[in-house]
Motif scaffolding. Structure first.
Motif, PDB file in Angstrom:
ATOM      1  N   VAL A  22       0.858  -1.171   0.000  1.00 34.95           N
ATOM      2  CA  VAL A  22       0.000   0.000   0.000  1.00 34.95           C
ATOM      3  C   VAL A  22       0.895   1.222   0.000  1.00 34.95           C
ATOM      4  O   VAL A  22       1.780   1.353   0.818  1.00 34.95           O
ATOM      5  CB  VAL A  22      -0.930   0.011   1.220  1.00 34.95           C
ATOM      6  N   ASN A  23       0.660   2.088  -0.969  1.00 35.99           N
ATOM      7  CA  ASN A  23       1.486   3.255  -1.168  1.00 35.99           C
ATOM      8  C   ASN A  23       0.781   4.451  -0.538  1.00 35.99           C
ATOM      9  O   ASN A  23      -0.415   4.630  -0.730  1.00 35.99           O
ATOM     10  CB  ASN A  23       1.618   3.428  -2.689  1.00 35.99           C
ATOM     11  N   PRO A  24       1.519   5.260   0.232  1.00 34.89           N
ATOM     12  CA  PRO A  24       0.841   6.379   0.907  1.00 34.89           C
ATOM     13  C   PRO A  24       0.233   7.376  -0.082  1.00 34.89           C
ATOM     14  O   PRO A  24      -0.746   8.040   0.255  1.00 34.89           O
ATOM     15  CB  PRO A  24       1.952   7.030   1.736  1.00 34.89           C
ATOM     16  N   ASP A  25       0.810   7.466  -1.285  1.00 34.65           N
ATOM     17  CA  ASP A  25       0.303   8.440  -2.257  1.00 34.65           C
ATOM     18  C   ASP A  25      -1.194   8.270  -2.503  1.00 34.65           C
ATOM     19  O   ASP A  25      -1.951   9.245  -2.544  1.00 34.65           O
ATOM     20  CB  ASP A  25       1.041   8.299  -3.594  1.00 34.65           C
ATOM     21  N   ASP A  26      -1.616   7.002  -2.678  1.00 35.43           N
ATOM     22  CA  ASP A  26      -3.027   6.748  -2.999  1.00 35.43           C
ATOM     23  C   ASP A  26      -3.924   7.189  -1.852  1.00 35.43           C
ATOM     24  O   ASP A  26      -4.988   7.774  -2.056  1.00 35.43           O
ATOM     25  CB  ASP A  26      -3.265   5.253  -3.239  1.00 35.43           C
ATOM     26  N   LEU A  27      -3.465   6.873  -0.632  1.00 39.83           N
ATOM     27  CA  LEU A  27      -4.294   7.210   0.527  1.00 39.83           C
ATOM     28  C   LEU A  27      -4.371   8.717   0.721  1.00 39.83           C
ATOM     29  O   LEU A  27      -5.425   9.250   1.083  1.00 39.83           O
ATOM     30  CB  LEU A  27      -3.705   6.554   1.779  1.00 39.83           C
ATOM     31  N   ILE A  28      -3.251   9.394   0.454  1.00 35.85           N
ATOM     32  CA  ILE A  28      -3.260  10.849   0.605  1.00 35.85           C
ATOM     33  C   ILE A  28      -4.191  11.464  -0.428  1.00 35.85           C
ATOM     34  O   ILE A  28      -4.945  12.383  -0.126  1.00 35.85           O
ATOM     35  CB  ILE A  28      -1.827  11.399   0.485  1.00 35.85           C
ATOM     36  N   ALA A  29      -4.164  10.909  -1.626  1.00 36.01           N
ATOM     37  CA  ALA A  29      -5.051  11.442  -2.658  1.00 36.01           C
ATOM     38  C   ALA A  29      -6.514  11.271  -2.241  1.00 36.01           C
ATOM     39  O   ALA A  29      -7.361  12.110  -2.530  1.00 36.01           O
ATOM     40  CB  ALA A  29      -4.795  10.731  -3.981  1.00 36.01           C
ATOM     41  N   ARG A  30      -6.791  10.181  -1.540  1.00 35.00           N
ATOM     42  CA  ARG A  30      -8.183   9.891  -1.212  1.00 35.00           C
ATOM     43  C   ARG A  30      -8.646  10.574   0.071  1.00 35.00           C
ATOM     44  O   ARG A  30      -9.790  11.014   0.151  1.00 35.00           O
ATOM     45  CB  ARG A  30      -8.322   8.379  -1.037  1.00 35.00           C
ATOM     46  N   TYR A  31      -7.787  10.622   1.067  1.00 32.78           N
ATOM     47  CA  TYR A  31      -8.221  11.130   2.370  1.00 32.78           C
ATOM     48  C   TYR A  31      -7.418  12.339   2.861  1.00 32.78           C
ATOM     49  O   TYR A  31      -7.822  13.004   3.806  1.00 32.78           O
ATOM     50  CB  TYR A  31      -8.089  10.035   3.431  1.00 32.78           C
ATOM     51  N   GLY A  32      -6.257  12.560   2.281  1.00 34.84           N
ATOM     52  CA  GLY A  32      -5.414  13.653   2.738  1.00 34.84           C
ATOM     53  C   GLY A  32      -4.385  13.198   3.751  1.00 34.84           C
ATOM     54  O   GLY A  32      -4.515  12.141   4.365  1.00 34.84           O
ATOM     55  N   ALA A  33      -3.355  14.030   3.915  1.00 33.22           N
ATOM     56  CA  ALA A  33      -2.232  13.684   4.783  1.00 33.22           C
ATOM     57  C   ALA A  33      -2.638  13.672   6.248  1.00 33.22           C
ATOM     58  O   ALA A  33      -2.179  12.838   7.019  1.00 33.22           O
ATOM     59  CB  ALA A  33      -1.090  14.672   4.572  1.00 33.22           C
ATOM     60  N   ASP A  34      -3.505  14.604   6.644  1.00 28.46           N
ATOM     61  CA  ASP A  34      -3.884  14.654   8.053  1.00 28.46           C
ATOM     62  C   ASP A  34      -4.569  13.358   8.471  1.00 28.46           C
ATOM     63  O   ASP A  34      -4.317  12.828   9.552  1.00 28.46           O
ATOM     64  CB  ASP A  34      -4.814  15.848   8.318  1.00 28.46           C
ATOM     65  N   THR A  35      -5.417  12.830   7.610  1.00 24.50           N
ATOM     66  CA  THR A  35      -6.089  11.565   7.905  1.00 24.50           C
ATOM     67  C   THR A  35      -5.058  10.445   7.977  1.00 24.50           C
ATOM     68  O   THR A  35      -5.079   9.640   8.905  1.00 24.50           O
ATOM     69  CB  THR A  35      -7.149  11.241   6.839  1.00 24.50           C
ATOM     70  N   LEU A  36      -4.128  10.422   7.002  1.00 30.26           N
ATOM     71  CA  LEU A  36      -3.111   9.374   7.001  1.00 30.26           C
ATOM     72  C   LEU A  36      -2.287   9.431   8.290  1.00 30.26           C
ATOM     73  O   LEU A  36      -2.048   8.413   8.943  1.00 30.26           O
ATOM     74  CB  LEU A  36      -2.185   9.522   5.798  1.00 30.26           C
ATOM     75  N   ARG A  37      -1.869  10.621   8.662  1.00 32.97           N
ATOM     76  CA  ARG A  37      -1.069  10.781   9.882  1.00 32.97           C
ATOM     77  C   ARG A  37      -1.809  10.222  11.094  1.00 32.97           C
ATOM     78  O   ARG A  37      -1.271   9.447  11.872  1.00 32.97           O
ATOM     79  CB  ARG A  37      -0.770  12.265  10.133  1.00 32.97           C
ATOM     80  N   MET A  38      -3.059  10.651  11.222  1.00 33.22           N
ATOM     81  CA  MET A  38      -3.796  10.213  12.411  1.00 33.22           C
ATOM     82  C   MET A  38      -4.116   8.730  12.345  1.00 33.22           C
ATOM     83  O   MET A  38      -4.096   8.035  13.350  1.00 33.22           O
ATOM     84  CB  MET A  38      -5.074  11.025  12.558  1.00 33.22           C
ATOM     85  N   TYR A  39      -4.384   8.244  11.151  1.00 27.97           N
ATOM     86  CA  TYR A  39      -4.733   6.833  11.045  1.00 27.97           C
ATOM     87  C   TYR A  39      -3.540   5.931  11.376  1.00 27.97           C
ATOM     88  O   TYR A  39      -3.685   4.918  12.052  1.00 27.97           O
ATOM     89  CB  TYR A  39      -5.286   6.493   9.662  1.00 27.97           C
ATOM     90  N   GLU A  40      -2.356   6.325  10.898  1.00 31.96           N
ATOM     91  CA  GLU A  40      -1.187   5.492  11.201  1.00 31.96           C
ATOM     92  C   GLU A  40      -0.959   5.420  12.713  1.00 31.96           C
ATOM     93  O   GLU A  40      -0.501   4.414  13.233  1.00 31.96           O
ATOM     94  CB  GLU A  40       0.057   6.021  10.477  1.00 31.96           C
ATOM     95  N   MET A  41      -1.281   6.517  13.393  1.00 30.68           N
ATOM     96  CA  MET A  41      -1.126   6.513  14.843  1.00 30.68           C
ATOM     97  C   MET A  41      -2.243   5.713  15.515  1.00 30.68           C
ATOM     98  O   MET A  41      -2.033   5.034  16.512  1.00 30.68           O
ATOM     99  CB  MET A  41      -1.147   7.953  15.385  1.00 30.68           C
ATOM    100  N   PHE A  42      -3.436   5.812  14.939  1.00 35.50           N
ATOM    101  CA  PHE A  42      -4.621   5.171  15.503  1.00 35.50           C
ATOM    102  C   PHE A  42      -4.512   3.645  15.479  1.00 35.50           C
ATOM    103  O   PHE A  42      -5.126   2.938  16.270  1.00 35.50           O
ATOM    104  CB  PHE A  42      -5.828   5.624  14.680  1.00 35.50           C
ATOM    105  N   LEU A  43      -3.692   3.159  14.558  1.00 33.84           N
ATOM    106  CA  LEU A  43      -3.552   1.722  14.304  1.00 33.84           C
ATOM    107  C   LEU A  43      -3.181   0.909  15.543  1.00 33.84           C
ATOM    108  O   LEU A  43      -3.503  -0.267  15.632  1.00 33.84           O
ATOM    109  CB  LEU A  43      -2.458   1.548  13.256  1.00 33.84           C
ATOM    110  N   GLY A  44      -2.491   1.500  16.486  1.00 33.41           N
ATOM    111  CA  GLY A  44      -2.099   0.757  17.674  1.00 33.41           C
ATOM    112  C   GLY A  44      -0.812   1.322  18.240  1.00 33.41           C
ATOM    113  O   GLY A  44      -0.286   2.289  17.713  1.00 33.41           O
ATOM    114  N   PRO A  45      -0.292   0.702  19.317  1.00 34.75           N
ATOM    115  CA  PRO A  45       0.932   1.207  19.933  1.00 34.75           C
ATOM    116  C   PRO A  45       2.072   1.249  18.934  1.00 34.75           C
ATOM    117  O   PRO A  45       2.239   0.323  18.138  1.00 34.75           O
ATOM    118  CB  PRO A  45       1.224   0.198  21.044  1.00 34.75           C
ATOM    119  N   LEU A  46       2.849   2.316  19.004  1.00 34.80           N
ATOM    120  CA  LEU A  46       3.938   2.550  18.058  1.00 34.80           C
ATOM    121  C   LEU A  46       4.922   1.394  17.988  1.00 34.80           C
ATOM    122  O   LEU A  46       5.371   0.999  16.921  1.00 34.80           O
ATOM    123  CB  LEU A  46       4.663   3.831  18.488  1.00 34.80           C
TER     124      LEU A  46
END
Length: 1087
Positions: free
Chosen positions: A869-893
């Motif tokens: 999964v390439n971040p470019d596609d997700l950013i195009a669809r949801y934006g960077a702010d969503t990607l940032r928060m989602y990667e954090m939301f996924l679970g403990p770092l």
RNA sequence: GCUCAGAUGGUGGAACUGGUAGACACGCAGGACUUAAAAUCCUGUUCCCGUAAACGGAGUGCGGGUUCGAUUCCCGCUCUGAGUACCA
């Protein structure tokens, strides 16, 4: 307006870049904070969704620290030397500099669009001469140093030389080679220059020695131990063999003890420290010498066999001694009668590959040499054997075998029918060895009846007394090999004279990587640098240039002197743009120059030093440049460049793009004419001048870890031409406060970096003993593959029908990977599946509930499994702010987890909901100035505290959840209160910076000030409750809740509870034996 | 083999020093709006028993212990992941 993430994110990324918002200050009254991500290698594949995980976390932390009033250093750069670019160069002939440049451009674009707050003004690249000049410089410092054990510190080699001159070799306690000479001061002075240099080389912290290396013929290079997995190269999986080679090494083992001790002072994950401890492998024991029996008759070279043991107390249980088959004394010890058996065994061992030897640890094998040693303490005669369970590389390559206490010795003794002597009164040795330290010694002469601690002391004392041994500490860690037979790395700043290595002059740095025609070893097996034309060192006439004057011979230096620094930067930018996008004119001209159409071989986009020439004939030394509009503005930069290239012995001709476009043939003819008239390039050394009396340079280059072993200091002062970093910068920034990266660097980068850091500390170049105070490992992001199930017909052939996952039990199917990008929440997009591959265009489906459900499995993320999964596609669809928060939301770092976009919608919805708080039904921005309500203040202050707590302990996932709760609460409260929302914006801004910047300005604040706003102050009074709904439990089981005023104390609360009708109903007439009241928490009754 | 980390609903995960297990989100189910779909919004959702509700029972990998009370602490085991491997 609705939440338009695309516009907002682009706008603010541009703003940050234009205004250098995140540039760290070098002079600041604020406390410093240094947040660093592990140096990325810019691979051709670009970023996948796993890479940014750590970067997002560190970015949130960096932004948070800025809000908390710190001067934050948060840089990024590239570890840009390395094998993949070179492999690609070998395959395609393209210069690795070009590949690297392209890859970096991709990386940069991807990093930028995630909205990181990096200070790009400090970017570094290990492959840039500006940078590797200092890598070479540090190498020179290591070469000029030795390790003084007396003070546990490295010192300049001049100190050692002075000692030799005054006292000879006595009184020196150094970490050095094993075979050093003993001499007095006069003998030292009587030595020839070469003899002295040869002796000093045995002490230098970086030195040449013949070592057995992991040679990978397919890659044409030496690999570090951690780059070899089970006898194959980690990268590429090619076979690796053992080979003896003269190699540069680093005396990291000198620092073994300090590297070990330092671990206790740093805040790193325990598993990581444990890995380093294992790697260093300290064991405390004793070395013992066993005299060889009757040695005059055969053995002349040595009178004893030296062993290392951690259980010197078991010495009376020794019943034989075992040597590694490679041990140097084996030949001499073998008696004529045993010669056959020993030789047969050695041959058999050699045949076994490394892999077999590891797999086969069960079989006992060995051979008797026919000789004996004497036990130094009781004179007992014991046999000397050889066996491959003893490793030549550890300890002394020999062990004293104590079969009663060591399982391997036990098996060996049983197998060859050797004696087994119990030495402890409580030892149980009927079926296996018993390594116990408890009990009292038996059969052990003067330690009989003693306990372990006393026994060790008295055995060591006795051995020392009779000169047969001493207490000793042994380390598993070996010196690090520092060189590889490859092209794309830092040249070693060394030349050879009469077989001995010498450093080039400091003023001659950087030693720029020369050009080669192919990136392969030479026909005679020398490294690729052996192909470089005239790659020879010519000593400058005067040994060192006069004070204040630098040698004008090296490219980068001379360039900066002839050109204005501004033009220098412009030129760099220009070449960067130009390289990525060959112009139309270049493409046209290339068609006329290629394949020797001019009669000469022309190379395109060829690197000359740090510049990439458009076209070049190496034979004639002619560079052809095509100038676009850009150049008209930068004529002076071009002139300066021409000057440098002339200096290197190249002619330069320039054409304007328009000339080529209007009449390409004329340009080609001009070039042809020019080539015919100028003579072949005269031979000049890279250092200038003719090559009379020149010396050969070192041909290997530095390993991948060289550039990354000090880079965090370069960020402190990235453009310093005079030092690796100024003293002032180093003293201000000191060390890295937070370092985030993967655990794969545990025994490589993180150990070597600590080593170089300690060395630099010894040399007073830096101030901290440890470079990375706090370190966090981000978990790996694994791939989550999706599967479709192809129906298999009766003959076992695949059909073109696919069965949904829930129904596969009813059919005979075979699973196939399907691209996860055409699957949404495990539901296959049938239309896109049909388009995915031609053969599926007519596919048919057995659906469940009208949907095709895919199966899934967690695997490594890889192209072949279609789960990248390439971040470019997700950013195009949801934006960077969503990607940032989602990667954090996924679970403990720190936790490894499979990537899965199933929840990303929820995060996106949250951001939209937050946006909506600031807008009315018609999406018009509206906030009120009313006094905030108690409930609103409570929500706000809950999140203020929660984010503080979470960020400080790196628990980013829980913050995201709390943000959602806060926004849900504020939405329920219909909050659009300006003061509340403004504080919310600051708190959220480290997570979703783009949206927050936008809202910040909508609220009437100055653009760009959000990053340096003040984090809102938590006020606990808003959270004070006057009532609490106590859970009322009976025997620990919660039965009901009861609201009771918190002003009541425990006994008053108990009274209220016991008076409650519902409670009485639960008690069913029984009176509780005991009532526990924890104020504000719980009421529990024991019945 | 050794060392370390981990195991909680259909899924990702939360529960911080022992104090209401399953927050938040996804998914799913039902509903509203709509001609319809998408989007959006609302309600429910650990499992079992019960027609529904009230209510009852079980439950944080397994077995035991400490405690008024254990996902959390202790002992033993199983499984998963990572590192390392004849280290004397």
């Amino acid at each position: 307006m609705d939440y338009q993430f695309k516009d907002i994110e682009q706008k603010w990324q541009q703003f940050w870049a234009d205004h250098q918002t995140f540039k760290a200050e070098d002079n600041s009254t604020k406390p410093k904070y240094y947040v660093l991500d592990m140096f990325p290698y810019p691979s051709g594949a670009g970023l996948h969704v796993g890479h940014p995980l750590g970067y997002i976390a560190s970015d949130i932390f960096a932004r948070y620290k800025r809000l908390k009033g710190f001067n934050v250093l948060h840089p990024m750069g590239y570890d840009s030397f390395g094998l993949p670019a070179e492999q690609y160069a070998i395959q395609t002939g393209q210069h690795p500099a070009i590949t690297t440049e392209t890859n970096i451009a991709t990386y940069r674009r991807q990093l930028d669009q995630i909205g990181f707050s990096f200070d790009w003004s400090r970017e570094v690249r290990t492959s840039s001469p500006d940078y590797y000049k200092w890598t070479q410089w540090i190498f020179m410092q290591l070469f000029n140093s030795w390790y003084n054990k007396a003070i546990e510190k490295a010192e300049p080699i001049s100190v050692l030389v002075k000692h030799f001159e005054e006292h000879g070799s006595t009184g020196i306690n150094a970490v050095c080679d094993e075979e050093i000479l003993s001499f007095n001061a006069d003998e030292w002075k009587a030595m020839s220059h070469d003899e002295q240099q040869a002796e000093l080389l045995k002490y230098r912290l970086t030195y040449l020695r013949e070592s057995t290396v992991n040679w990978c013929p397919a890659l044409g290079t030496v690999l570090a131990n951690d780059e070899v997995k089970d006898g194959f190269s980690e990268r590429g999986g090619y076979p690796v063999e053992q080979k003896k080679m003269m190699q540069w090494s680093m005396r990291i083992a000198a620092y073994a003890e300090r590297l070990l001790q330092g671990l206790d002072t740093i805040d790193w994950p325990e598993p990581l420290k444990e890995m380093q401890r294992n790697w260093i492998g300290k064991s405390t024991g004793a070395s013992v010498r066993f005299p060889i029996e009757n040695q005059e008759s055969r053995v002349k070279s040595q009178e004893y066999i030296e062993v290392f043991t951690t259980r010197v107390d078991t010495i009376f249980g020794v019943t034989f001694v075992v040597l590694a088959p490679e041990h140097e004394l084996v030949k001499e010890l073998t008696t004529p009668e045993q010669k056959g058996a020993i030789e047969a065994y050695i041959t058999q061992t050699k045949k076994k590959s490394e892999l077999d030897r590891m797999a086969d640890t069960k079989t006992v094998s060995g051979a008797f040499t026919g000789s004996y040693v004497l036990n130094p303490l009781n004179g007992e005669k014991v046999q000397i054997w050889i066996a491959d369970y003893v490793l030549a590389g550890y300890g002394t390559g020999a062990v004293m075998a104590v079969p009663s206490g060591d399982q391997r010795d036990y098996l060996f003794a049983k197998h060859f029918n050797l004696p087994i002597v119990p030495i402890m009164d409580i030892q149980q040795i009927e079926t296996e060895a018993d390594p116990t330290k408890d009990g009292r010694y038996i059969n052990s002469d003067f330690i009989n009846g003693l306990f372990y601690n006393e026994a060790v002391k008295s055995v060591v004392a006795k051995l020392e007394e009779i000169g047969a041994g001493k207490a000793k500490v042994n380390f598993r860690m070996r010196d690090a090999i520092f060189g590889r037979q490859r092209y794309w790395g830092e040249p070693v700043p060394v030349y050879f004279k009469d077989g001995l290595p010498y450093l080039i002059e400091e003023s001659e740095l950087p030693l720029v990587l020369p050009e080669v025609d192919k990136y392969l070893p030479t026909e005679s097996g020398e490294p690729p640098l052996g192909r470089a034309e005239n790659w020879l060192y010519k000593q400058a006439p005067s040994k060192s240039p006069p004070e204040g004057e630098t040698s004008s011979s090296h490219m980068a230096g001379s360039y900066r002197e002839t050109a204005d620094p501004v033009y220098y930067e412009q030129l760099k930018d220009f070449s960067r743009d130009n390289r990525n996008q060959p112009t139309e004119a270049e493409n046209i001209l290339w068609q006329l120059l290629r394949n020797e159409q001019t009669g000469f071989k022309i190379r395109r986009q060829h690197a000359i030093g740090q510049y990439i020439a458009d076209f070049v004939s190496l034979q004639k030394g002619l560079i052809i440049e095509l100038d676009g509009h850009h150049h008209k503005l930068n004529k002076e930069a071009d002139d300066a460049r021409t000057e440098v290239l002339n200096h290197l012995g190249f002619d330069v001709i320039r054409f304007i793009n328009d000339e080529v476009l209007s009449n390409p043939q004329k340009v080609a003819n001009d070039i042809k004419q020019k080539l015919q008239v100028i003579p072949d390039r005269k031979k000049v050394s890279p250092a200038g001048g003719d090559l009379e009396g020149a010396y050969a340079y070192e041909l290997s280059t530095m390993p991948g870890w060289a550039g990354s072993s000090w880079y965090w200091y370069r960020y402190m002062d990235a453009h310093n031409d005079h030092e690796f970093a100024s003293k002032k910068a180093v003293e201000y920034w000191k060390d890295v406060d937070l370092y985030i990266g993967g655990s794969e660097h545990a025994t490589g980068h993180l150990l070597y970096s600590r080593f170089w850091n300690k060395f630099m500390k010894d040399m007073s170049l830096v101030v901290e003993e440890e470079p990375f105070k706090k370190l966090i490992n981000q978990g790996m992001i694994q791939g989550r593959s999706n599967f479709v199930y192809r129906l298999v017909d009766e003959e076992g052939r695949g059909t073109n029908t696919f069965v949904s996952h829930g129904l596969i039990k009813e059919y005979k199917t075979s699973p196939l990977h399907v691209d996860v990008n055409i699957v949404d929440n495990d539901i296959l997009n049938i239309q896109r599946f049909k388009e995915w591959r031609e053969e599926y265009a007519d596919a048919e489906f057995v659906l469940e509930g009208g949907k095709y459900i895919c199966g899934h499995e967690v695997e490594k993320m890889s192209k072949s499994k279609f789960n990248v999964v390439n971040p470019d596609d997700l950013i195009a669809r949801y934006g960077a702010d969503t990607l940032r928060m989602y990667e954090m939301f996924l679970g403990p770092l720190e936790q490894s987890k499979p990537w899965n976009t199933n929840g990303i919608e929820g995060v996106f919805k949250f951001l939209r909901k937050f946006w909506r708080l600031f807008h009315n039904e018609q999406w018009v921005f509206t906030v009120s100035n009313a006094e905030p309500s108690k409930a609103e203040l409570k929500s706000l202050h809950k999140i203020i505290r929660k984010v503080e707590e979470d960020v400080e302990r790196f628990s980013f996932n829980t913050s995201v959840s709390s943000f959602m709760i806060a926004v849900n609460e504020l939405t329920d409260l219909k909050c659009n209160n300006k003061s509340i929302l403004q504080d919310m914006v600051i708190v959220l801004s480290s997570y979703a910076p783009h949206m927050c910047e936008e809202l910040w300005t909508l609220l009437g604040n100055e653009a760009g000030t959000l990053s340096y706003a003040t984090y809102p102050k938590f006020n606990g009074t808003y959270l004070i409750e006057d009532e609490f709904a106590y859970p009322i439990s009976i025997n620990g089981k919660t039965k009901m809740n009861l609201s009771i005023s918190l002003s009541l104390d425990a006994s008053a609360t108990e009274a209220v509870v016991l008076a409650n009708a519902d409670v009485l109903r639960y008690l069913d007439g029984k009176s509780p034996k005991k009532v526990i009241v924890v104020k504000g928490r719980i009421v529990n009754m024991v019945v």
